[in-house]
Design an enzyme around this catalytic site. Structure first.
Site, mmCIF file in Angstrom:
data_model
loop_
_atom_site.group_PDB
_atom_site.id
_atom_site.type_symbol
_atom_site.label_atom_id
_atom_site.label_comp_id
_atom_site.label_asym_id
_atom_site.label_seq_id
_atom_site.Cartn_x
_atom_site.Cartn_y
_atom_site.Cartn_z
ATOM 1 N N GLU A 1 9.688 -4.885 1.167
ATOM 2 C CA GLU A 1 10.045 -5.679 2.327
ATOM 3 C C GLU A 1 10.860 -5.323 2.669
ATOM 4 O OE1 GLU A 1 10.088 -10.267 3.889
ATOM 5 O OE2 GLU A 1 11.405 -10.037 2.185
ATOM 6 N N ASP B 1 7.653 -16.281 5.990
ATOM 7 C CA ASP B 1 6.797 -15.241 7.035
ATOM 8 C C ASP B 1 6.611 -15.305 7.945
ATOM 9 O OD1 ASP B 1 6.997 -14.259 4.297
ATOM 10 O OD2 ASP B 1 4.116 -13.792 4.167
#
Length: 422
Positions: free
Chosen positions: A89, A286
């Site tokens: 990420e 998220d």
């Protein structure tokens, strides 16, 4: 009479300013090549915006609380400092930011580290990346998280367009390798493509476990449009279809009243009932990325503009109802607060906060909005201080990266890098 005329002129000027400040576009940057500087539209001076953007970039990459660290003469990594690891990420985010800012050295360092330590070069996972590594490169996990590959491919294609492929790294070939490896997976030894073979939607993880569900924050339809234009992998129609299906999915995954979405869900947008995934039906870490991702697709493609504009105002209306300076960072999708055992902890803390990462992404949704409330969210982001909370909790990594992305969006500096950009 003179006073009346002056009043009319003043009202007309104010009306024009207001219309300009809250204007939304009907065509995206793929077609126009143009980007809005929402900060300037809302009254901030261009020089101040440029300085603020540079400051926020330096906070992430060069400041005392930076999350970017160089290794030797040719490599570097982005670390989730509070968790003492490097994640696909953050590495892929760092590469996307670097190519947007023209920081070739940072980009190349991050890619070399990712390729050397994270990417699998043989076996059933070939082409994929270990999603979490210690900062010495040792794997904490072997499996991939599909959003990392999503960003790696897009950032590499932009690098190819910006710098070419003959400066030491063949960026396009590296992007094609990831895509070709992914599309060759057929379930053998548990490995699957990044996109579900039937639904054509991105998987939570590209394996037999994670392919059963998806993560709404992984859905960035505009990235597939980039792949269709520049990947040159013979799958342009497939990627364009994936973009359409991803947009359709987001309609289903976002609550019709609050605009909130679950952390993870089924491919039809419905929530899951698994007890072992307690709280995954809620809007939490998220999930914060979804408003910003929808804003990106609107800015670049504008292919779903009517729904996206409605979504932007819907989700800002919800957070406005909670207080622009007071809303917390986790909710059930209906807007109620989660139970104690549903709160996802971070950095050793299990606590609801007014997190700057969510402040940032809700502000980024202002590019979608015409209502006056959007300026309050933009002002809140501009004035927010990225400093530790009173109890000592501080997230330089996730909060810092989302804050930087939001400033890029709102200043018109998150752009499609085409071959003409060379």
């Amino acid at each position: 009479m003179r006073q009346f005329i002056l009043s009319v002129i003043l009202m007309a000027c104010c009306t024009n300013v207001e219309a300009r400040s809250f204007h939304v576009w009907k065509k995206g940057a793929f077609e126009t090549g143009k980007y809005r500087n929402v900060f300037v539209e809302m009254g901030y001076q261009p020089a101040a915006v440029d300085a603020k953007l540079k400051e926020v970039f330096n906070d992430v990459f060069r400041g005392p609380n930076k999350v970017y660290f160089e290794v030797g003469d040719s490599m570097g990594y982005v670390s989730d400092v509070k968790n003492h690891d490097a994640r696909t990420e953050g590495m892929s985010y760092g590469m996307m930011i670097a190519v947007q800012f023209g920081e070739k050295d940072i980009f190349d360092r991050l890619w070399r580290w990712s390729k050397k330590y994270m990417q699998h070069h043989s076996g059933p996972r070939e082409g994929y990346f270990a999603w979490s590594c210690k900062t010495d490169g040792t794997h904490n996990a072997e499996g991939a998280a599909s959003d990392g590959e999503l960003y790696f491919v897009t950032a590499l294609l932009f690098a190819s367009n910006r710098w070419g492929n003959d400066t030491g790294i063949d960026y396009k070939r590296e992007a094609q390798y990831i895509l070709n490896c992914s599309m060759s997976k057929n379930g053998e030894e548990g490995m699957m493509p990044l996109l579900h073979p039937e639904h054509q939607l991105i998987t939570f993880t590209p394996d037999q476990f994670g392919t059963r569900i998806t993560d709404p924050s992984y859905h960035i339809p505009a990235f597939y449009e980039v792949w269709a234009k520049w990947a040159d992998d013979g799958r342009a129609d497939y990627w364009r279809q994936a973009a359409v299906k991803s947009r359709e999915f987001l309609h289903k995954a976002t609550h019709p009243v609050t605009g909130l979405n679950p952390d993870m869900c089924q491919y039809d947008g419905t929530v899951m009932e698994n007890r072992w995934m307690r709280g995954s039906n809620n809007f939490r870490y998220d999930s914060w990325r979804v408003p910003m991702n929808i804003a990106l697709d609107y800015e670049w493609s504008c292919a779903d503009r009517k729904w996206q504009q409605q979504y932007g105002e819907r989700i800002q209306n919800f957070f406005y109802s909670q207080g622009v300076n007071d809303f917390v960072d986790q909710y059930r999708v209906d807007g109620t607060l989660p139970a104690e055992n549903e709160i996802l902890q971070a950095g050793g803390f299990r606590k609801l906060r007014h997190s700057i990462g969510l402040v940032a992404t809700v502000a980024a949704a202002s590019v979608l909005c015409r209502h006056q409330k959007s300026k309050e969210f933009v002002d809140a982001l501009w004035n927010a201080k990225h400093v530790p909370f009173e109890d000592g909790y501080f997230d330089a990594y996730y909060d810092g990266l989302l804050r930087l992305f939001a400033f890029m969006h709102l200043s018109g500096n998150y752009r499609i890098i085409s071959e003409k950009s060379n």
